[in-house]
Design a protein around this motif. Sequence first.
Motif, PDB file in Angstrom:
ATOM      1  N   THR A 111      -5.506 137.747 102.119  1.00 30.08           N
ATOM      2  CA  THR A 111      -5.066 138.832 101.237  1.00 30.08           C
ATOM      3  C   THR A 111      -6.169 139.841 100.977  1.00 30.08           C
ATOM      4  OG1 THR A 111      -5.669 137.613  99.229  1.00 30.08           O
ATOM      5  CG2 THR A 111      -3.437 137.291 100.086  1.00 30.08           C
ATOM      6  N   ASP A 153      -6.952 142.214 105.969  1.00 29.96           N
ATOM      7  CA  ASP A 153      -5.919 141.836 106.938  1.00 29.96           C
ATOM      8  C   ASP A 153      -6.404 141.834 108.388  1.00 29.96           C
ATOM      9  OD1 ASP A 153      -6.231 144.506 107.481  1.00 29.96           O
ATOM     10  OD2 ASP A 153      -4.224 145.106 106.858  1.00 29.96           O
ATOM     11  N   THR A 203      -6.903 140.688  94.547  1.00 31.62           N
ATOM     12  CA  THR A 203      -6.562 139.279  94.757  1.00 31.62           C
ATOM     13  C   THR A 203      -5.405 138.921  93.827  1.00 31.62           C
ATOM     14  OG1 THR A 203      -8.104 138.508  93.057  1.00 31.62           O
ATOM     15  CG2 THR A 203      -8.968 138.718  95.311  1.00 31.62           C
TER      16      THR A 203
END
Length: 305
Positions: free
Chosen positions: A80, A83, A177
């Motif tokens: 996350t 990518d 996050t």
Amino acid sequence: MKLLAPLLLALSLLSDSSYGQEAAAGESTTKHEYQSDVARLRKIVIESLYSHREVFLRELISNANDAIEKLRLTALKDKTIWDGSAPLNITLQLIKGEEGSDGKLIISDTGIGMTPQELKTNLGTLAKSGTSEFLAKAEESKTSTGNGNLIGAFGLGFYSSFLVADKVYVASVPPATPANPNPVQHIFSSSADDASFEVYQDPRGNTLGRGTEITLVLKKDALEYLEEEKIKNLVAKHSGFASSFPVYLHTTKVEEQPIPQDDLDTSAEEDTPKSEDEDEAVVEDAPEKVENTEVKTRSVTVEEW
């Protein structure tokens, strides 16, 4: 040093947002005193540690490389935060003052970034067990010809910024996050002769997306580091072992470019006087066309990475 085309837009945004880093009027700021060892360390760095102060660039590029590498390794466990497609790079931007008597050097990375607490901990305190050993070696090596690598060996290279800068701003923001989906960009600021530093929310907002931007307000006797050729040479000299990620330098140059025909036609129409009586039709023989092969040009400032 040219940047790959897909990165141009993102980096042009960085170029436009590197101003206004002072805390906004009325904005709350948190002032902290430097840890005593930090104050001692900074004094050693500024006054006597490096015999060649150009190594500040090596140290800051090395730190940026470490931040990107930390992001890459962390992303192996948590996709996350990165990518795998967003660029990982380091950029340098040289900004000369209008009068030529001042300027800024900006070093940015797309690495892991820092929270406000991490800015305070990483830049304002020394939480490493080797601090005392470092300071002892630094004191012993003040006159040594080999002391240029001491700070790098102990991972404290940020303080080399004050070799060339009167003031330093460090803007940083960590990746989003699940625990912190909307991270806020903050700034660490300090002057070379200050015994304290401030941490506050960046008045420009989140301009980085993710990563860290170090702005060095250069000393009067350090303006040579605003010259493109000097920076290119220093990066070539040091980046081979200081960074495993691309380093891009923002440059400007003046080019002569042909004026588009549409602009020429518009200019010609504006220069043609109108008839006093627009209702009166005037029929004239069409003049013979004379082919003009001369290409008109204009000077254009081109920016590139």
